[in-house]
Design an enzyme around this catalytic site. Structure first.
Site, PDB file in Angstrom:
ATOM      1  N   GLU A 179       0.572  -1.432   0.470  1.00  0.00           N
ATOM      2  CA  GLU A 179       0.264   0.017  -0.289  1.00  0.00           C
ATOM      3  C   GLU A 179       1.151   1.096  -0.422  1.00  0.00           C
ATOM      4  O   GLU A 179       1.082   2.017   1.222  1.00  0.00           O
ATOM      5  CB  GLU A 179      -1.206  -0.321   1.045  1.00  0.00           C
ATOM      6  CG  GLU A 179      -1.817  -1.277   1.084  1.00  0.00           C
ATOM      7  CD  GLU A 179      -2.848  -1.170   2.793  1.00  0.00           C
ATOM      8  OE1 GLU A 179      -2.670  -0.484   3.569  1.00  0.00           O
ATOM      9  OE2 GLU A 179      -3.984  -2.039   2.388  1.00  0.00           O
ATOM     10  N   GLU A 210      -5.134  -8.728   0.854  1.00  0.00           N
ATOM     11  CA  GLU A 210      -5.513  -8.062   2.072  1.00  0.00           C
ATOM     12  C   GLU A 210      -7.207  -8.252   1.407  1.00  0.00           C
ATOM     13  O   GLU A 210      -7.495  -7.528   0.647  1.00  0.00           O
ATOM     14  CB  GLU A 210      -5.242  -6.816   2.458  1.00  0.00           C
ATOM     15  CG  GLU A 210      -3.997  -7.633   3.022  1.00  0.00           C
ATOM     16  CD  GLU A 210      -3.334  -5.376   4.393  1.00  0.00           C
ATOM     17  OE1 GLU A 210      -4.280  -5.326   4.238  1.00  0.00           O
ATOM     18  OE2 GLU A 210      -2.474  -5.469   4.117  1.00  0.00           O
TER      19      GLU A 210
HETATM   20  O1  IFM Z   1      -4.447  -2.795   9.049  1.00  0.00           O
HETATM   21  C1  IFM Z   1      -3.766  -2.509   7.652  1.00  0.00           C
HETATM   22  C2  IFM Z   1      -3.200  -2.773   7.202  1.00  0.00           C
HETATM   23  O2  IFM Z   1      -1.752  -3.013   7.649  1.00  0.00           O
HETATM   24  C3  IFM Z   1      -3.056  -2.519   5.760  1.00  0.00           C
HETATM   25  N1  IFM Z   1      -3.696  -2.592   5.417  1.00  0.00           N
HETATM   26  C4  IFM Z   1      -5.619  -2.327   5.664  1.00  0.00           C
HETATM   27  C5  IFM Z   1      -5.280  -2.729   7.350  1.00  0.00           C
HETATM   28  C6  IFM Z   1      -6.739  -2.493   7.561  1.00  0.00           C
HETATM   29  O3  IFM Z   1      -6.954  -0.704   8.376  1.00  0.00           O
END
Ligand code: IFM
Length: 457
Positions: free
Chosen positions: A176, A365
């Site tokens: 990210e 994710e």
């Molecule tokens: O916890 C975070 C993660 O570190 C990166 N993506 C989003 C998740 C939830 O906010």
């Protein structure tokens, strides 16, 4: 475990290809704790968390889930769930205690033990090199705003892939970059807490450059390497059909989506966005854009929710604002205030594939946050998270049926953990963590995921 397959509306593991990857994702700072162990040095998140007012509950990742010591138990849980892959990240401050120094043997040993533990349990390791915990000594020299950090990152990539490359074949350079660059350096509610667009865009450029330069280096060190990057992306909606809102959505899209995907696919930074940011555009040196556009083996997509955009002439150079989602008739939101829209996952994957043909996609994710409670009988009846998971897997299956080349799914997250500026107030885990005792307890959502995975075909 109960079988999930009896309800014809629910996805079944057998709906997906045999070799589909089923994982959970975690990150170093959010779970490891052991902040002073074995030569680890301070990270920007330690410093940020120590600054009053930055973390909602005043906490830090100093102890977190104590995964540094409890990893065998955590990997046992992952194995028992039936996962065949596990995504983790490397804490840079465990590996290099100073710029240009030798890698810390104890830090390398920890990740070697962890990876061996995964392999022993049938979990394919997916390593992320950077999930936000930059060493503080690098930040003091300007952090990602400085080109020197790109070279320091290459040292990290080199050290890790030399040590683990015989066992870890899947490497994610960055998690990210939007958060690293924009949230950390423009919005300022993540470490290091800058609020300057020029800095944020330079940071972004250096992060992308470090990705581009790391890919050939990783390939040189790792036979059969598969290398990619994970982006957090949102499908976008205009607040209304008013052409002003539609144009605002396009402007937002330029920074939120195309600013990353265009250069990664050889198209450079989007011209309209460059115009809008004007003097805040990054300094780009000869060869940078070619390096960033290196071919990769997969693209990681992190999906949580769609964003709705409204025209707002007073809101930054893009003159566009993300609307706060409201719960209401037919609209569900999670405890983070994020709307629940499973179809957005399929829509997003299809768009990325159509726009860029990036090769295999992995959902690196996806997950949800709810205010879980432990009932008197010890159960955590997180029905909303279970539904979230089921509906997103159904959407994933629909995407695949419609021709999207998606090959794996990593639920965020295995464990409840340190949710950055929200501290420990927000729980995303399939496994509940009692931070006072470090007891782990499988939530109903985790039980469902396990039953889904064991349900087989
Ligand atoms: O916890 C975070 C993660 O570190 C990166 N993506 C989003 C998740 C939830 O906010």
């Amino acid at each position: 475990m109960s079988t999930p397959s009896s309800d014809p509306g629910l996805p079944r593991r057998g709906d997906f290809p045999q070799d589909f990857l089923w994982g959970c994702a975690t990150s170093s700072y959010q779970i490891e704790g052991a902040a002073d162990a074995d030569g680890r040095v301070e990270s920007i998140w330690d410093r940020f968390a120590a600054t009053p007012g930055r973390i909602r509950d005043g906490s830090s990742g100093a102890v977190a889930c104590d995964h540094y010591h409890r990893w065998p138990q955590d990997l046992d849980i992952a194995r028992d769930l039936g996962l065949n892959a596990y995504r983790f990240s490397i804490a840079w401050p465990r590996i290099f205690g100073e710029a240009g120094g030798a890698p810390n043997a104890k830090g390398l040993d920890f990740y070697e033990r962890l990876v061996d533990g995964m392999l022993e349990r049938g979990l394919q390791p997916w390593a992320t090199l950077y999930h936000w915990d930059l060493p503080q000594y690098l930040q003091e020299r300007g952090g990602w705003n400085e080109r020197a950090t790109v070279h320091a990152f290459l040292d990290l990539a080199d050290a890790m892939t030399r040590r683990l490359g015989d066992r870890v074949k899947h490497w994610i350079t960055h998690n990210e970059p939007w958060c690293t660059a924009i949230i950390g350096n423009y919005e300022g509610w993540h470490a290091p807490g800058n609020t300057d667009l020029r800095t944020a865009l330079q940071v972004c450029h250096h992060v992308l450059l470090s990705h581009g330069l790391a890919v050939p280096l990783i390939r040189a060190n790792v036979s059969d390497a598969k290398v990619g990057i994970s982006l957090s992306l949102h499908p976008l909606r205009a607040a209304t059909a008013d052409p002003r809102d539609v144009a605002a959505m396009e402007r937002h899209d330029g920074l939120r989506y195309r600013w990353f995907l265009d250069p990664l696919h050889g198209r450079g930074y989007p011209a309209q966005t460059l115009d809008l940011v004007g003097a805040s555009a990054p300094r780009v040196e000869d060869g940078d854009m070619e390096a960033i556009a290196v071919a990769t083996d997969f693209l990681g997509v992190n999906y949580y929710f769609p964003e709705t955009i409204v025209d707002d002439p007073a809101h930054g150079p893009l003159r566009a604002r993300v609307l706060e989602p409201q719960a209401g008739e037919g609209r569900e939101i999670t405890a983070m205030g994020w709307p629940v829209e499973p179809a957005g996952l399929a829509e997003l994957l299809a768009r990325v594939q159509r726009d860029y043909r990036p090769g295999p996609l992995y959902v690196t994710e996806n997950g949800s946050c709810y205010d879980d409670t432990v009932d008197a009988d010890g159960a955590i009846r997180d029905t909303a998270r279970t539904r979230y998971l089921q509906r997103h897997l159904a959407a994933l299956h629909a995407a695949q049926r419609d021709g999207v080349d998606v090959r794996g799914y990593f639920a965020w997250s295995l464990l409840d953990n340190f949710e950055w500026a929200e501290g420990y107030l927000r729980r995303f885990g399939l496994v509940h963590v009692d931070y006072a005792t470090q007891e782990r307890r499988l939530k109903d959502s985790g039980k469902w995921y396990g039953a889904f995975l064991h349900g087989g075909d």
